[in-house]
Write an enzyme that holds these catalytic residues in place. Structure first.
Site, short mmCIF file in Angstrom:
data_model
loop_
_atom_site.label_atom_id
_atom_site.label_comp_id
_atom_site.label_asym_id
_atom_site.label_seq_id
_atom_site.Cartn_x
_atom_site.Cartn_y
_atom_site.Cartn_z
N LYS A 1 40.71 49.49 44.55
CA LYS A 1 40.61 48.71 43.28
C LYS A 1 40.37 47.41 43.29
O LYS A 1 40.84 46.64 44.57
CB LYS A 1 41.67 49.45 42.34
CG LYS A 1 42.98 48.76 42.72
CD LYS A 1 44.13 49.20 41.73
CE LYS A 1 45.49 48.91 42.22
NZ LYS A 1 46.58 48.52 41.18
N TYR B 1 45.51 14.39 43.24
CA TYR B 1 45.79 14.24 41.61
C TYR B 1 47.36 14.26 41.50
O TYR B 1 48.07 15.04 42.23
CB TYR B 1 45.29 15.60 41.11
CG TYR B 1 43.88 15.69 40.79
CD1 TYR B 1 43.39 14.79 39.95
CD2 TYR B 1 42.96 16.55 41.12
CE1 TYR B 1 41.81 14.63 39.84
CE2 TYR B 1 41.59 16.66 41.04
CZ TYR B 1 41.07 15.60 40.27
OH TYR B 1 39.73 15.85 40.15
C1 LIG Z 1 49.08 53.45 40.83
C2 LIG Z 1 48.91 52.70 42.01
N1 LIG Z 1 48.88 53.34 43.17
C3 LIG Z 1 48.83 52.88 44.26
C4 LIG Z 1 48.75 51.27 44.48
C5 LIG Z 1 48.81 50.75 45.65
O1 LIG Z 1 49.93 49.93 45.76
P1 LIG Z 1 50.15 48.90 47.07
O2 LIG Z 1 48.88 47.86 47.02
O3 LIG Z 1 51.42 48.05 46.82
O4 LIG Z 1 50.07 49.87 48.29
C6 LIG Z 1 48.74 50.60 43.00
C7 LIG Z 1 48.77 49.24 43.07
O5 LIG Z 1 48.87 48.27 42.18
C8 LIG Z 1 48.79 51.31 41.84
O6 LIG Z 1 48.87 50.71 40.64
#
Ligand SMILES: Cc1ncc(COP(=O)(O)O)c(C=O)c1O
Length: 371
Positions: A35, A256
């Site tokens: 994602k 800055y």
């Molecule tokens: C529902 C869900 N599963 C898995 C993950 C993966 O988590 P991580 O990046 O801590 O492994 C996330 C990350 O935010 C998540 O929201």
């Protein structure tokens, strides 16, 4: 391309980290979480690099899944938050996606829809994080309903998310786990519970599926590193160069607001990288960078396109010298994004996902012998 800033993405390191997730949880299948543009690394390139290894990918929403399908990725993809509107079910169906259900309206929408092929469904239970998911008692009722509808639901999994799996010792984590173990046993349900920290540190969470994310990109999510997390390799190297040098007298301010003041006569390097690229403006003075592989410190507030580094103790620093903001320097020295994040009072997730499109990504894929 003239500006020297780029994000180099090491796809061999990504695969190494994925294999580590697999090796750490040999009883589970690891769903690679891609994602947010693969945590800033480029979802399509990462999916292509993992296609042969990972049996499934996970994304946040339909648009992210579509991007992968349009690029020709045929691997199953789970929508971690399911649909945001009932109209998306048609795409779930035609694109062969897997679907999380966390709210009653999503279940109702599914029951009102007739898919051409039954859909794998991941029933999300709120085991104590209180973000998404059904309360355990409701989840039990729904489990049986969904399981009975074989025209719509091909496979059913119990899914949940841990709030504190990264902590060395967390009562909340143990409570979530106990609740989930009881529920899974009563329902005889296949589970999908573990994120990266749980994959790395808590074998008792490993289910039929795990969902490692940040560890794939080489960041260590654990409060205290363990043998496995120490073997993670950084995937993104944020690399730039010195574009100017300034000699400033003791007492002179830099940048800055004049936040940093020279305590002695100092050499300041100006580096092509700023918050307009996604480098965190909250980085404190002293945030480490590597200049020609040697540690140096941020001196002064980050500007939009530039930042300033005290190179008084890096005698070879010159215009054109390599600067690594995080990742691996040309000589092999590593500056972890986790260490940089601590200096910004944030986490690696925000630094990586915050890398803006302005920064060109350059991919390389050199397998290391014995990997
Ligand atoms: C529902 C869900 N599963 C898995 C993950 C993966 O988590 P991580 O990046 O801590 O492994 C996330 C990350 O935010 C998540 O929201």
């Amino acid at each position: 391309m003239t500006r020297p800033l780029l994000a180099e993405i090491d796809l061999a390191a990504l695969r190494h980290n994925y294999r580590l997730a697999q090796a750490r949880a040999p009883v589970s299948q690891a769903m690679a979480v891609l994602k947010a543009n693969a945590y800033g690394h480029g979802a399509v390139a990462c999916a292509q690099a993992l296609e042969d290894l990972a049996p499934a990918f996970a994304v946040a929403c339909l648009e992210e899944a579509m991007e992968l399908r349009e690029a020709g990725i045929t691997t199953p993809i789970l929508l971690l938050e399911g649909i945001f509107d009932a109209s998306e079910l048609e795409y779930v169906d035609t694109l062969g996606l897997w679907m999380t259900v966390h709210s009653q309206w999503q279940v109702d929408a599914l029951f009102a829809y007739r898919p051409t092929t039954p859909i794998p469904v991941w029933l999300k239970v709120d085991s104590g994080m209180h973000r998404l998911g059904f309360p355990p008692r409701e989840a039990e009722g729904l489990w049986h309903k969904l399981q009975a509808d074989r025209g719509r639901v091909s496979e059913l999994y119990l899914m949940s998310h841990f709030a504190t799996a990264d902590a060395l010792d967390s009562q909340q984590f143990r409570q979530q786990l106990t609740l989930l173990q009881g529920l899974a046993k009563r329902l005889d349900a296949p589970t999908c519970l573990a994120n990266s920290p749980a994959t790395l540190a808590w074998p008792e969470t490993h289910g039929d599926w795990n969902r490692p994310g940040i560890m794939l990109y080489g960041s260590d999510p654990l409060e205290g590193a363990n043998d496995a997390s120490r073997r993670l390799r950084p995937v993104m190297t944020l690399r730039s160069r010195i574009i100017a040098l300034q000699d400033v007298a003791a007492g002179e301010p830099v940048g800055y607001g004049g936040r940093w003041r020279a305590s002695r006569r100092s050499r300041i390097a100006v580096v092509a990288c700023g918050y307009g690229d996604g480098y965190d403006r909250h980085a404190r003075d002293g945030t480490p960078v590597l200049v020609d592989g040697q540690r140096a410190s941020l001196a002064g507030r980050v500007s939009m396109d530039m930042l300033t580094v005290d190179v008084s103790d890096v005698p070879g620093a010159a215009i054109g010298s390599e600067v690594v903001l995080w990742g691996r320097a040309a000589g092999g020295e590593v500056l972890s994004v986790d260490e940089v994040a601590r200096h910004c009072e944030t986490i690696s997730y925000t630094l990586l996902t915050g890398m803006l499109p302005r920064v060109p990504r350059r991919y390389h894929d050199d397998e290391v012998a014995g990997d």
